[in-house]
Design an enzyme around this catalytic site. Sequence first.
Site, short mmCIF file in Angstrom:
data_model
loop_
_atom_site.label_atom_id
_atom_site.label_comp_id
_atom_site.label_asym_id
_atom_site.label_seq_id
_atom_site.Cartn_x
_atom_site.Cartn_y
_atom_site.Cartn_z
N ARG A 8 0.86 -1.18 0.00
CA ARG A 8 0.00 0.00 0.00
C ARG A 8 0.90 1.23 0.00
O ARG A 8 1.98 1.23 0.60
CB ARG A 8 -0.93 0.01 1.23
CG ARG A 8 -2.11 -0.92 1.11
CD ARG A 8 -3.12 -0.41 0.10
NE ARG A 8 -4.31 -1.24 0.02
CZ ARG A 8 -4.51 -2.19 -0.88
NH1 ARG A 8 -3.57 -2.45 -1.77
NH2 ARG A 8 -5.65 -2.86 -0.91
N GLU A 18 -2.14 8.20 -4.01
CA GLU A 18 -2.62 7.86 -5.35
C GLU A 18 -4.08 8.26 -5.53
O GLU A 18 -4.86 8.22 -4.57
CB GLU A 18 -2.40 6.38 -5.64
CG GLU A 18 -3.17 5.38 -4.79
CD GLU A 18 -2.85 3.94 -5.22
OE1 GLU A 18 -3.77 3.29 -5.75
OE2 GLU A 18 -1.70 3.50 -5.02
N HIS A 48 -0.89 0.86 -10.29
CA HIS A 48 -1.57 -0.09 -9.40
C HIS A 48 -2.11 -1.28 -10.18
O HIS A 48 -3.32 -1.58 -10.19
CB HIS A 48 -2.69 0.60 -8.62
CG HIS A 48 -2.98 -0.06 -7.31
ND1 HIS A 48 -3.22 0.64 -6.15
CD2 HIS A 48 -3.06 -1.37 -6.96
CE1 HIS A 48 -3.45 -0.20 -5.15
NE2 HIS A 48 -3.35 -1.43 -5.63
#
Length: 317
Positions: free
Chosen positions: A237, A266, A284
């Site tokens: 993460r 993000e 991602h």
Amino acid sequence: MGKVLVTRPMPDIVIERLTHAHDVSVRKHVAPMSSSEMIASLRDFDVVMPTLGDAYCADIFDAVGTPRCQLLANFGVGFNHIDVAAAHGLGIQVTNTPGAVTDATADIALTLILMTARRAGEGERLVRRNGWDGWNPMQLLGQHVTGKTLGVVGMGRIGEAIARRCHFGFEMNVVFHNRSSKEPGFPARQLETIEAVASQADFLVVAVPGGSDTRHLIDKQVFGATKPNAIFVNISRGEVVKEADLVEALTKGEIAGAGLDVYEFEPEVPDALKSMEQVTLLPHLGTATLEVRTQMGLMAAKNILTFLAEGTLLNPV
């Protein structure tokens, strides 16, 4: 028949599985839900299938009053975007999709290791801008991967899958740090601190869950212990890494490069990172295969169907 909200478009088979037994609404937008949408979802639906970016924080639960929703069936293994304690306080259960994401996420870690070590992103950009004049012996010399030392922070399912690929596929030595004692079943040394792992690793990969316990786990202290020729990889993460400290370490040459699939804020990515040729940046992509996203969706759907039919939870968190 329960009323179910799916907060993002999903593979058709996932929606079909749910609509066979329940009244299902699918939100068409791909952006995260707004606060008003999340509050309404808890008031209007029996079950919600949220995912990354749908920030069900304590303020959202506080604003709901008495919710209709009984279950947040999260699409994804990570659930740090949901305040689980606040959800439970209102009688709302939470599930996730463990296991489904392991291999795909481990594959992305290897992608980032190889791309960054072999300067593949730089090479691809060189060709696309018509800047390649042909092969020469000193062009884009990168780092060898085979036989190097891998350091893993977090030896859970994903960390172990990454280490297994590196050990058996690339003959890499493996050192790791984990909160509890772990025997992965192949040669790997567990070290007491993250800094100890960083000091030995040629490639340092972080594979811990998100949440308050791991926020800024990787900071300037860790980068200060890392070898200057090392490459850092994050597939966990974004908030696990203090991004400003990563930028500083790259700028000062404290580490040689980085491969990132996630970011602290993000989808915002610092211009400083985007300007660095030694950094590989992916949007991602950790679980971005049709097979894996389908499997994740079906697991979330199974949690919903079982809960509404029997009141039981398959993957409670």
